[in-house]
Scaffold this active site. Structure first.
Site, PDB file in Angstrom:
ATOM      1  N   LYS A  14       0.842  -1.201   0.000  1.00 51.58           N
ATOM      2  CA  LYS A  14       0.000   0.000   0.000  1.00 51.58           C
ATOM      3  C   LYS A  14       0.880   1.255   0.000  1.00 51.58           C
ATOM      4  O   LYS A  14       0.649   2.187  -0.755  1.00 51.58           O
ATOM      5  CB  LYS A  14      -0.919  -0.002   1.227  1.00 51.58           C
ATOM      6  CG  LYS A  14      -2.012   1.045   1.137  1.00 51.58           C
ATOM      7  CD  LYS A  14      -2.796   1.174   2.411  1.00 51.58           C
ATOM      8  CE  LYS A  14      -2.056   2.080   3.361  1.00 51.58           C
ATOM      9  NZ  LYS A  14      -2.738   2.272   4.639  1.00 51.58           N
TER      10      LYS A  14
ATOM     11  N   ASP B 287      -6.750   1.203   0.959  1.00 51.26           N
ATOM     12  CA  ASP B 287      -6.795   1.297   2.420  1.00 51.26           C
ATOM     13  C   ASP B 287      -8.184   0.866   2.863  1.00 51.26           C
ATOM     14  O   ASP B 287      -8.974   0.353   2.051  1.00 51.26           O
ATOM     15  CB  ASP B 287      -6.468   2.729   2.883  1.00 51.26           C
ATOM     16  CG  ASP B 287      -7.575   3.702   2.511  1.00 51.26           C
ATOM     17  OD1 ASP B 287      -8.497   3.318   1.751  1.00 51.26           O
ATOM     18  OD2 ASP B 287      -7.547   4.844   2.991  1.00 51.26           O
TER      19      ASP B 287
END
Ligand code: SF4
Length: 269
Positions: free
Chosen positions: A179, A197
């Site tokens: 991420k 997320d």
């Protein structure tokens, strides 16, 4: 080894024999009253209903996805991330610090930190203890301070003090996962990556645009359906949509731009 095994087994068998002889020595319990079979028929076990699997929503058509992102673009042509940073390095540090923390909380700590250390060299010179002091209002700050120092040292040792431009290289940095790499590649270098997320994960699943059991599935699903023309900003549009409109507990469907396209059965409009 075999000898040891035999010894252990003999010990277990002996212990079981002792236990058995003790049980036999106990007074016998009075026999339970016999219940006539005819008087108390065992109730037939009702067949357990099969666990209901919520059906996957009908996939979005390319026209619908295009329509949704056209609306996001009209409403907010240049969406920005909310993590404050001065350059790719400070962005990387801010994203590493943001794990399990809010952007606002990270910004409060990094404003002062980045004013004195906006390069890996300056961060190393500051040292772990001082970095820890700057970020002590952020959750998991001890470990994060360690990572910030270690990733700064690695950037200097392996990448000439610059943030690398590939996902694989960024993922080698302490504290940086997929991420983090996707956020940095997108925001610092304009790559068409999709960082998933908690907000993007929820929106991808709820709307049915890219359902998935984990962030990677949602990431790949979104990359597959979102047209290239929207990919630079898609990550931010989806985060902002999840953070301010498609809230986890009480989604604000009444003001949602894409409520007519959303496939969530529980939407309120
Ligand atoms: S309609 Fe409701 S559930 Fe669907 S995307 Fe909009 S806010 Fe989220």
């Amino acid at each position: 080894m075999a000898c040891q095994y035999t010894r252990i087994m003999a010990k277990i068998i002996r212990a079981k024999r002792v236990q058995k002889s003790r049980v036999q020595a106990l007074p016998k319990k009075p026999a339970k009253a016999v219940v006539k079979k005819s008087a108390a028929k065992p109730a037939k076990a009702s067949p357990r209903p099969a666990a209901k699997k919520s059906p996957r929503p009908k996939p979005w058509t390319p026209a619908e996805v295009h329509e949704a992102f056209s609306r996001f673009r009209s409403a907010n042509p240049g969406p920005k991330g909310e993590l404050e940073h001065l350059n790719p390095y400070t962005l990387l540090v801010a994203v590493v610090l943001s794990a399990q923390a809010t952007d606002a909380g990270v910004n409060r700590a990094t404003r002062a930190l980045f004013a004195v250390a906006d390069t890996p060299q300056k961060m190393l010179a500051l040292g772990e203890d001082t970095v820890r002091d700057y970020i002590k209002t952020i959750g998991l700050y001890r470990n994060k301070a360690k990572n910030v120092i270690a990733l700064s040292a690695k950037l200097i040792a392996d990448f000439g003090g610059e943030v690398p431009r590939t996902r694989a290289e960024i993922e080698t940095l302490p504290g940086a996962g997929r991420k983090t790499a996707n956020v940095v590649l997108n925001m610092a270098f304009g790559e068409h990556t999709m960082a998933v997320d908690t907000h993007v994960f929820r929106v991808g699943n709820r709307t049915g645009m890219a359902p998935g059991n984990n962030p990677l599935e949602v990431e790949l699903g979104l990359e597959k359906v979102i047209p290239s023309e929207f990919m630079l900003h898609a990550h931010h549009w989806l985060i902002l949509h999840g953070r301010y409109i498609c809230l986890a507990r009480k989604p604000r469907c009444d003001v949602c731009l894409i409520s007519d396209l959303c496939r969530w059965p529980e939407k309120t409009v």
